[in-house]
Motif scaffolding. Structure first.
Motif, PDB file in Angstrom:
ATOM      1  N   GLU A 107      68.324  24.151  39.224  1.00  0.00           N
ATOM      2  CA  GLU A 107      67.635  24.203  37.928  1.00  0.00           C
ATOM      3  C   GLU A 107      68.156  23.101  37.002  1.00  0.00           C
ATOM      4  OE1 GLU A 107      68.068  28.453  36.785  1.00  0.00           O
ATOM      5  OE2 GLU A 107      65.863  28.401  36.633  1.00  0.00           O
ATOM      6  N   ALA A 125      58.376  24.486  41.767  1.00  0.00           N
ATOM      7  CA  ALA A 125      58.575  23.820  40.482  1.00  0.00           C
ATOM      8  C   ALA A 125      57.269  23.238  39.981  1.00  0.00           C
ATOM      9  CB  ALA A 125      59.617  22.712  40.622  1.00  0.00           C
ATOM     10  N   SER A 136      65.543  20.350  35.691  1.00  0.00           N
ATOM     11  CA  SER A 136      65.219  20.330  34.269  1.00  0.00           C
ATOM     12  C   SER A 136      65.646  19.001  33.634  1.00  0.00           C
ATOM     13  CB  SER A 136      65.833  21.523  33.544  1.00  0.00           C
ATOM     14  OG  SER A 136      67.220  21.353  33.425  1.00  0.00           O
ATOM     15  N   SER A 137      66.651  18.336  34.199  1.00  0.00           N
ATOM     16  CA  SER A 137      67.011  17.046  33.604  1.00  0.00           C
ATOM     17  C   SER A 137      66.009  15.956  33.998  1.00  0.00           C
ATOM     18  CB  SER A 137      68.444  16.651  33.985  1.00  0.00           C
ATOM     19  OG  SER A 137      68.530  16.401  35.363  1.00  0.00           O
ATOM     20  N   ARG A 144      55.678  20.862  36.242  1.00  0.00           N
ATOM     21  CA  ARG A 144      56.098  20.091  35.068  1.00  0.00           C
ATOM     22  C   ARG A 144      56.681  21.051  34.031  1.00  0.00           C
ATOM     23  NH1 ARG A 144      52.070  15.783  35.050  1.00  0.00           N
ATOM     24  NH2 ARG A 144      52.932  14.331  36.559  1.00  0.00           N
ATOM     25  N   ALA A 145      57.714  20.586  33.328  1.00  0.00           N
ATOM     26  CA  ALA A 145      58.384  21.425  32.329  1.00  0.00           C
ATOM     27  C   ALA A 145      57.386  21.955  31.294  1.00  0.00           C
ATOM     28  CB  ALA A 145      59.494  20.639  31.648  1.00  0.00           C
ATOM     29  N   GLU A 165      58.299  14.254  39.964  1.00  0.00           N
ATOM     30  CA  GLU A 165      57.642  14.533  38.687  1.00  0.00           C
ATOM     31  C   GLU A 165      56.485  13.566  38.464  1.00  0.00           C
ATOM     32  OE1 GLU A 165      56.887  14.617  34.377  1.00  0.00           O
ATOM     33  OE2 GLU A 165      57.707  12.895  35.446  1.00  0.00           O
ATOM     34  N   LYS A 187      60.369  22.271  35.980  1.00  0.00           N
ATOM     35  CA  LYS A 187      60.789  23.651  35.729  1.00  0.00           C
ATOM     36  C   LYS A 187      60.642  24.444  37.023  1.00  0.00           C
ATOM     37  CE  LYS A 187      57.501  26.328  33.641  1.00  0.00           C
ATOM     38  NZ  LYS A 187      56.675  26.833  32.530  1.00  0.00           N
TER      39      LYS A 187
END
Ligand SMILES: [Zn+2]
Length: 405
Positions: free
Chosen positions: A223, A250, A227-228, A252-253, A181, A232
């Motif tokens: 997922e 995936a 997500s934690s 960034r959320a 991330e 995303k």
């Protein structure tokens, strides 16, 4: 450990097993060998299937030998991936592609060929050296939050971060996913490939369980992990590699430019239909595994009673789980062969089945050749087609015994 819940539900207990890459040289045949539990749990909260940490990561990765002899079909698989993703993300000379666990650069070379800047991250120095010699910039490090922050501090963020068959093997999963991330450029994409738990369960691929693989992911549990850590999963593909894998995409959320695709929703429904979101659904697997063992032993006992000779093909990690769990030694399998010279002349861990070069098969002319890396069965049956000259037959042990005429 991912979500921090205590692990109480057994997925399967394969008993005690040696480390699958610890091939035994002749002079050590009379020494003790360490065996560790292969006891797999499933988390009641996030449904992540995982081994407890029985062996320290240092012990695993110092023992881990490097083999450049990837199967041809795998090299081709990654070449096709590179071509596809360059187009899909419209990568250019101004992009940066980072691969985690970049090995000898066999994937990144395809981006370099297209003039796209790359950076490999590879903890094994001997392997990274091969990549560097090929002109592929490679950082010799374990990937995680700290490495990601260092790179960001140098002004490096990635348009694409890719990783194949690495996620199952990271000792600190949370730290690793956090690192992804952090290193991702806003608007960037992560693609990660891993064997699919749904296929493992449907086809009783219990031999893909070994100490080096801490995690066995479904889309649902992947997922939960992503997500934690602020990511995303917005797209997914199913792949035939390693008995059935997923490639998840995936971002960034908060990246609103990327909508969750129909593929993701459909696969999630498929996993829910198989019950992967309910703890009870995981209970049958252990019984399936026992039945697979009984069937394989039945075949081997029958073959031996009728005076047949049986050789193995391959000395992969999965073969060691299978042979140790089933108690198959030279009483059933006279020897095995492998193309990798590093393994030839050594013995399989635990079972002490000798490993020879593939030519041994033509010499001995066994009645059956048991293919241990069954995910490469097509390739192996082509390469070894000459066993048919003496009436030899190929046998695949999983999901159940199949004898190819
Ligand atoms: Zn959990």
């Amino acid at each position: 450990m991912n979500c921090g819940s205590e692990l109480r539900v057994t997925f399967v207990d394969l008993g005690m097993s040696p480390m699958c890459e610890s091939y035994v040289p002749a002079e050590k045949l009379n020494h003790m060998e360490p065996f560790y539990p292969l006891h797999v749990y499933v988390c009641e909260r996030c449904f992540l299937v995982q081994l407890q940490e029985y062996v320290s990561p240092e012990d695993i990765f110092t023992e881990y030998a490097y083999f450049s002899s990837y199967a041809d079909s795998w090299v081709e698989h990654m070449r096709r991936y590179a071509d596809m993703i360059v187009q899909r993300l419209a990568l250019t000379r101004d992009s940066l592609v980072v691969e985690v666990a970049s090995n000898d650069g066999y994937l990144l070379q395809h981006f370099v060929r297209n003039g796209i800047p790359v950076l490999g991250i590879e903890p094994a120095a001997n392997v990274a050296k091969v990549a560097l010699e090929r002109g592929i910039p490679t950082l010799v490090k374990f990937f995680g939050e700290a490495t990601a922050r260092e790179l960001v501090a140098q002004g490096k963020q990635a348009d694409l971060i890719c990783g194949a068959n690495v996620l199952a093997q990271v000792p600190k999963l949370g730290d690793f996913v956090n690192g992804l991330e952090i290193l991702l450029k806003p608007g960037g994409v992560i693609t990660i490939e891993f064997p699919h738990l749904l296929r493992l369960m449907a086809e009783t691929q219990f031999d893909t369980i070994y100490h080096e693989h801490f995690y066995y992911f479904s889309l649902i549990s992947a997922e939960a992990v992503f997500s934690s850590h602020g990511l995303k999963i917005f797209d997914v593909e199913t792949l035939p590699t390693h008995g059935g894998s997923l490639r998840v995409y995936a971002c960034r959320a908060g990246d609103s430019a990327k909508n969750v695709s129909e593929n993701v929703q459909q696969l999630r429904r498929e996993e829910e239909a198989a019950g992967l979101h309910r703890i009870e659904s995981y209970a049958n697997f252990a019984e399936q595994v026992k039945e697979t063992k009984r069937k394989l032993l039945e075949f081997l006992i029958d073959a031996k009673r009728s005076g047949k000779t049986i050789a193995g093909y391959g000395a992969p990690g999965k073969g060691n789980t299978l042979l140790n769990y089933c108690g198959i030694r030279t009483d059933f399998l006279d020897f095995t062969v492998d193309r990798n010279p590093y393994k030839q002349g050594k013995f399989l861990p635990g079972t002490h089945i000798p490993i020879y070069a593939p030519e041994k098969i033509s010499e001995v002319k066994p009645d059956y050749v048991l293919i241990l890396p069954w995910n490469f069965r097509e390739e192996i049956m082509q390469q070894m087609a000459h066993i048919r000259e003496w009436g030899g037959k190929f046998v695949v042990p999983i999901p159940e015994v199949i004898v190819y005429p």
